[in-house]
Design a protein around this motif. Sequence first.
Motif, mmCIF file in Angstrom:
data_model
loop_
_atom_site.group_PDB
_atom_site.id
_atom_site.type_symbol
_atom_site.label_atom_id
_atom_site.label_comp_id
_atom_site.label_asym_id
_atom_site.label_seq_id
_atom_site.Cartn_x
_atom_site.Cartn_y
_atom_site.Cartn_z
ATOM 1 N N GLY A 42 0.856 -1.249 0.065
ATOM 2 C CA GLY A 42 -0.096 0.011 0.103
ATOM 3 C C GLY A 42 0.863 1.566 0.099
ATOM 4 O O GLY A 42 1.884 1.251 -0.001
ATOM 5 N N TYR A 43 0.289 2.282 -0.101
ATOM 6 C CA TYR A 43 0.636 3.749 -0.332
ATOM 7 C C TYR A 43 1.418 4.078 1.267
ATOM 8 O O TYR A 43 0.876 3.736 2.232
ATOM 9 C CB TYR A 43 -0.275 4.649 -0.579
ATOM 10 N N CYS A 44 2.612 4.611 1.162
ATOM 11 C CA CYS A 44 3.391 5.154 2.393
ATOM 12 C C CYS A 44 3.465 6.598 2.240
ATOM 13 O O CYS A 44 4.319 7.192 1.410
ATOM 14 C CB CYS A 44 4.515 4.495 2.661
ATOM 15 N N ALA A 45 2.792 7.352 3.150
ATOM 16 C CA ALA A 45 2.918 8.898 3.050
ATOM 17 C C ALA A 45 4.623 9.399 3.186
ATOM 18 O O ALA A 45 5.168 8.545 4.053
ATOM 19 C CB ALA A 45 2.065 9.573 4.060
ATOM 20 N N LYS A 46 4.947 10.473 2.725
ATOM 21 C CA LYS A 46 6.139 10.889 3.042
ATOM 22 C C LYS A 46 6.350 11.088 4.229
ATOM 23 O O LYS A 46 5.589 11.703 5.120
ATOM 24 C CB LYS A 46 6.361 12.232 2.072
ATOM 25 N N GLY A 47 7.878 10.738 4.631
ATOM 26 C CA GLY A 47 8.242 10.892 6.225
ATOM 27 C C GLY A 47 7.823 9.705 7.037
ATOM 28 O O GLY A 47 8.349 9.776 8.054
ATOM 29 N N THR A 48 6.840 8.778 6.791
ATOM 30 C CA THR A 48 6.547 7.682 7.711
ATOM 31 C C THR A 48 7.783 6.632 7.522
ATOM 32 O O THR A 48 8.701 6.690 6.625
ATOM 33 C CB THR A 48 5.267 7.123 6.970
ATOM 34 N N LEU A 49 7.528 5.680 8.507
ATOM 35 C CA LEU A 49 8.915 4.704 8.533
ATOM 36 C C LEU A 49 8.736 3.955 7.201
ATOM 37 O O LEU A 49 9.965 3.648 6.854
ATOM 38 C CB LEU A 49 8.589 3.887 9.835
ATOM 39 N N ARG B 121 10.533 5.644 4.690
ATOM 40 C CA ARG B 121 12.090 5.723 4.636
ATOM 41 C C ARG B 121 12.610 4.194 4.194
ATOM 42 O O ARG B 121 13.753 4.429 3.746
ATOM 43 C CB ARG B 121 12.243 6.084 6.241
ATOM 44 N N LEU B 122 11.790 3.255 4.825
ATOM 45 C CA LEU B 122 12.259 1.768 4.338
ATOM 46 C C LEU B 122 12.040 1.912 2.490
ATOM 47 O O LEU B 122 13.344 1.342 2.018
ATOM 48 C CB LEU B 122 11.504 0.793 4.914
ATOM 49 N N LEU B 123 11.289 2.372 2.083
ATOM 50 C CA LEU B 123 11.011 2.146 0.753
ATOM 51 C C LEU B 123 12.169 2.985 -0.206
ATOM 52 O O LEU B 123 12.559 2.357 -1.215
ATOM 53 C CB LEU B 123 9.591 2.647 0.332
ATOM 54 N N ARG B 124 12.542 4.040 0.565
ATOM 55 C CA ARG B 124 13.675 4.983 -0.426
ATOM 56 C C ARG B 124 14.872 4.310 0.042
ATOM 57 O O ARG B 124 15.947 5.100 -0.443
ATOM 58 C CB ARG B 124 13.357 6.211 -0.109
ATOM 59 N N LYS C 3 7.948 -4.042 -2.875
ATOM 60 C CA LYS C 3 6.758 -3.431 -3.014
ATOM 61 C C LYS C 3 6.032 -3.858 -4.304
ATOM 62 O O LYS C 3 6.468 -4.374 -5.167
ATOM 63 C CB LYS C 3 7.020 -1.943 -3.095
ATOM 64 N N THR C 4 4.674 -3.968 -4.048
ATOM 65 C CA THR C 4 3.635 -4.172 -5.267
ATOM 66 C C THR C 4 2.693 -3.035 -5.100
ATOM 67 O O THR C 4 2.046 -3.061 -4.085
ATOM 68 C CB THR C 4 3.306 -5.613 -5.355
ATOM 69 N N ASP C 5 2.070 -2.823 -6.022
ATOM 70 C CA ASP C 5 0.856 -2.041 -6.208
ATOM 71 C C ASP C 5 -0.389 -2.793 -6.682
ATOM 72 O O ASP C 5 -1.456 -2.189 -6.898
ATOM 73 C CB ASP C 5 1.003 -0.625 -7.043
#
Length: 461
Positions: free
Chosen positions: A365-372, A375-378, A398-400
């Motif tokens: 699912g979607y992870c808003a900027k700044g969330t943990l 940070r893992l996805l980036r 990740k999958t959408d």
Amino acid sequence: MKLTVWGAAQQVTGSMHLLQITGYTILIDCGLDYEKGTYQEENQYFPFNPAEVDVVILTHAHIDHSGNLPTLVRMGFEGQILCTAPTADLSELLLLDSVNIFLSKLHKNARSKRGRQGPKPLYLQKDVMETVDRFVSISFHKPFKINGSIAVTFIPVGHLLGAAAVVLSVTENGRTQEIGFTGDIGRKGYPVLIDPHPLPPLDYLVCESTYGGRFHSKEATLQETLIKTINESCIKSPGRLIIPAFSIGRTQALVFALNQIFSKGLLPPVQIFVDSPLANYATDVYRKYHNLVNEEAKEFYQLKGDEFEFDNLTYVHDKKESISVSNYLEPCIIISSAGMLEGGRIQDHLYHNIQNYYCTILFIGYCAKGTLGDRLLRGDPIVRLRNRDLMVYASIKKTDLLSGHGDHFDLMNTVTHQDKQRLKKIFLVHGELKSMNALASAIADVGYEVGIPAKGESIEL
């Protein structure tokens, strides 16, 4: 008749649209705005008098659409809240969960600031229960007369059990107009949920734009993606797969998809844990309204039984059981909330596994900027959990394919179903500005008039 966009204007969260008709005021959705830094404090201020709202119409249960209803009630709203029956039940679960989150933050701030309290809870359980008492359940496709000149019809749109687009038929000064609000549009072929239904002919359309300009990946099916990930994480190597998932909607879709895989024998058995009390309650709501799931799920039920129960699947209930999952040494799949990793039992599982080379974390699912989760996805190499800096050795994927939102194609399909000669204008809401601009450009290219209202902008209809 005047429409004012008070939420989800050039952003995703905080859906809230005020429709003022001669002598009557309707609020469509009343969501929490998560884009405000201290949202618990700032969401308590409405740009209108809640006591002057006659009725609320709720498209679906997600907190960015329902989450500020108890504040509205607390500040003077006395009318009914119209929605579908599943939306009423799921909203109650989510609103009570919000109270727990508010109180948890209050206690956490008090501890971290040596007794100084943080923001007061936006609302408490008593406010939620007073809100729940105002819910009036309306069936799909059955016009409901609000008064002598206004009727509302709920149209199924997938996305979440009970989610609906709202069509208002308004007669004013001898003229009748149809105004549609899409809420959030689902996608075709989504596990458990029905496909979005087309909207009837409209004069105006307020349309979400979350995935404007973006398309869901089509390189592999959901089943193929899950099989590959589970095989690599739990079968070829003796590891564990952790899947952060929102408790309501995403978890039920994932469990059904896993049930299909293992019931067909496409993989050898693997122990699966669903570690989220809220997900357990929500799954019961899905069972309660089984008549509203899609045909695939109904057929599965007839052939094999409960879509949400199968061998090697365990629903974890209390904290003691959750701790025992962390100590489970065999390969396994752990589904836990919250989806963005900003709280909940998922943080316990991360703490014990983030430095495990044999662990895979799959975001669905979607992870808003700044969330943990973001940070893992980036690719951050170190994250902080329980006041400790931990190296990230687990694999991050990740999958959408389990996103509940329709993509650009689905949004355009909703729009182009409308008669160009009749539809006067489309207003885009609920999306980042980049997505809105992409969708607006595509809509204009096919001959519809489209606008992107600013927050607080009023439009005469």
